[in-house]
Scaffold this active site. Sequence first.
Site, PDB file in Angstrom:
ATOM      1  N   ARG A 122       0.874  -1.411   0.099  1.00 57.54           N
ATOM      2  CA  ARG A 122      -0.008  -0.066   0.026  1.00 57.54           C
ATOM      3  C   ARG A 122       1.238   1.429  -0.080  1.00 57.54           C
ATOM      4  O   ARG A 122       0.503   2.117  -0.481  1.00 57.54           O
ATOM      5  CB  ARG A 122      -1.393   0.002   0.788  1.00 57.54           C
ATOM      6  CG  ARG A 122      -1.896   0.602   1.148  1.00 57.54           C
ATOM      7  CD  ARG A 122      -3.045   0.926   2.312  1.00 57.54           C
ATOM      8  NE  ARG A 122      -2.254   1.091   3.828  1.00 57.54           N
ATOM      9  CZ  ARG A 122      -2.893   0.879   4.742  1.00 57.54           C
ATOM     10  NH1 ARG A 122      -4.642   0.897   4.807  1.00 57.54           N
ATOM     11  NH2 ARG A 122      -2.632   0.981   5.770  1.00 57.54           N
ATOM     12  N   LYS A 149      -2.424   6.770   1.039  1.00 55.60           N
ATOM     13  CA  LYS A 149      -2.470   7.161   2.669  1.00 55.60           C
ATOM     14  C   LYS A 149      -1.183   7.909   2.820  1.00 55.60           C
ATOM     15  O   LYS A 149      -0.034   8.127   3.156  1.00 55.60           O
ATOM     16  CB  LYS A 149      -1.758   5.710   3.756  1.00 55.60           C
ATOM     17  CG  LYS A 149      -2.342   6.235   4.886  1.00 55.60           C
ATOM     18  CD  LYS A 149      -2.033   4.592   5.676  1.00 55.60           C
ATOM     19  CE  LYS A 149      -1.637   4.568   7.696  1.00 55.60           C
ATOM     20  NZ  LYS A 149      -3.699   5.218   7.699  1.00 55.60           N
ATOM     21  N   GLU A 179     -15.829   7.290   7.225  1.00 58.59           N
ATOM     22  CA  GLU A 179     -15.157   6.461   7.683  1.00 58.59           C
ATOM     23  C   GLU A 179     -14.886   7.406   8.876  1.00 58.59           C
ATOM     24  O   GLU A 179     -15.218   8.774   8.562  1.00 58.59           O
ATOM     25  CB  GLU A 179     -13.927   5.998   7.482  1.00 58.59           C
ATOM     26  CG  GLU A 179     -12.716   7.591   6.974  1.00 58.59           C
ATOM     27  CD  GLU A 179     -11.703   6.921   6.134  1.00 58.59           C
ATOM     28  OE1 GLU A 179     -10.810   6.421   6.172  1.00 58.59           O
ATOM     29  OE2 GLU A 179     -10.910   8.553   6.446  1.00 58.59           O
TER      30      GLU A 179
END
Length: 283
Positions: free
Chosen positions: A50, A149, A182
Amino acid sequence: MKIYIDGKYYDRENARISVFDHGLLYGDGVFEGIRIYHGKVFKLKEHIRRLYDSAKTIALEIPMNVREMEKAVIETVEINSKENGYIRLVVTRGDGSLGLDPSSCKKPTVIIIVDDIQLYPEELYKKGVKIVTASTRRIPPECLDPRIKSLNYLNNILAKIEARRSGAKEALMLTTGGLIAECTADNIFAVKEERLLTPHPCKGALDGVTRRTVFALAKARGIECAEADLCQYDLYAADECFMTGTAAELVPVVEIDDRIVADGKPGPLTLALIEDFRKLVAA
């Protein structure tokens, strides 16, 4: 504590990066939070994959390959003799000029920190937590893909401030269209009629590693899992609700916006998944 910076180790008080690093100046970079259980790095390959996917998406070329990065993470854990803890792996754009243009940054900076972390006291995993909906909306995917991220978490921080000021542990963030995205640092799940539901990453949620792990654990129990468009109604009326994250693991949610979820206690599936997860990391 020994901190890894670009291939060398420094004591905490001597660990330094340039004030011209674009990670500091503009939040230009990517990171991963990774857990250590019983001396082993949990889901290392998934986290590193990721990290590199995020870096590629923002056109950041990490100056070491995947195997070298995995080795550096493991070595840093070993040097710090950490049996159980948390890894913060950061790659910034690097030292550059005061302008936004990343072409002034000649080499990215790689930082690996190994330390302890505890977001919630153990009793809350048995009693559950209260969360509130923040007025701060999640940055929409058409502006910044939530699967990246990145180092820029100001959007989430503003929502976290709202939660703290309201006396809640966490804040629920909505999309600009009013759907559930989220929480500030965790994914959110709802259980309804023996189905496990969570927002889709393309709608504003990070594609969390713990989130994926929970899907696998639930499917192993024969529980139907789905990514869905969820509104506040779906959480208010849920049979169970919980959050997931690398640092938080699985945390039951028993109250949302002053509305009690079901009977106000962590549900049986939530508790079962917490037990399954802890067995997994201990294996």
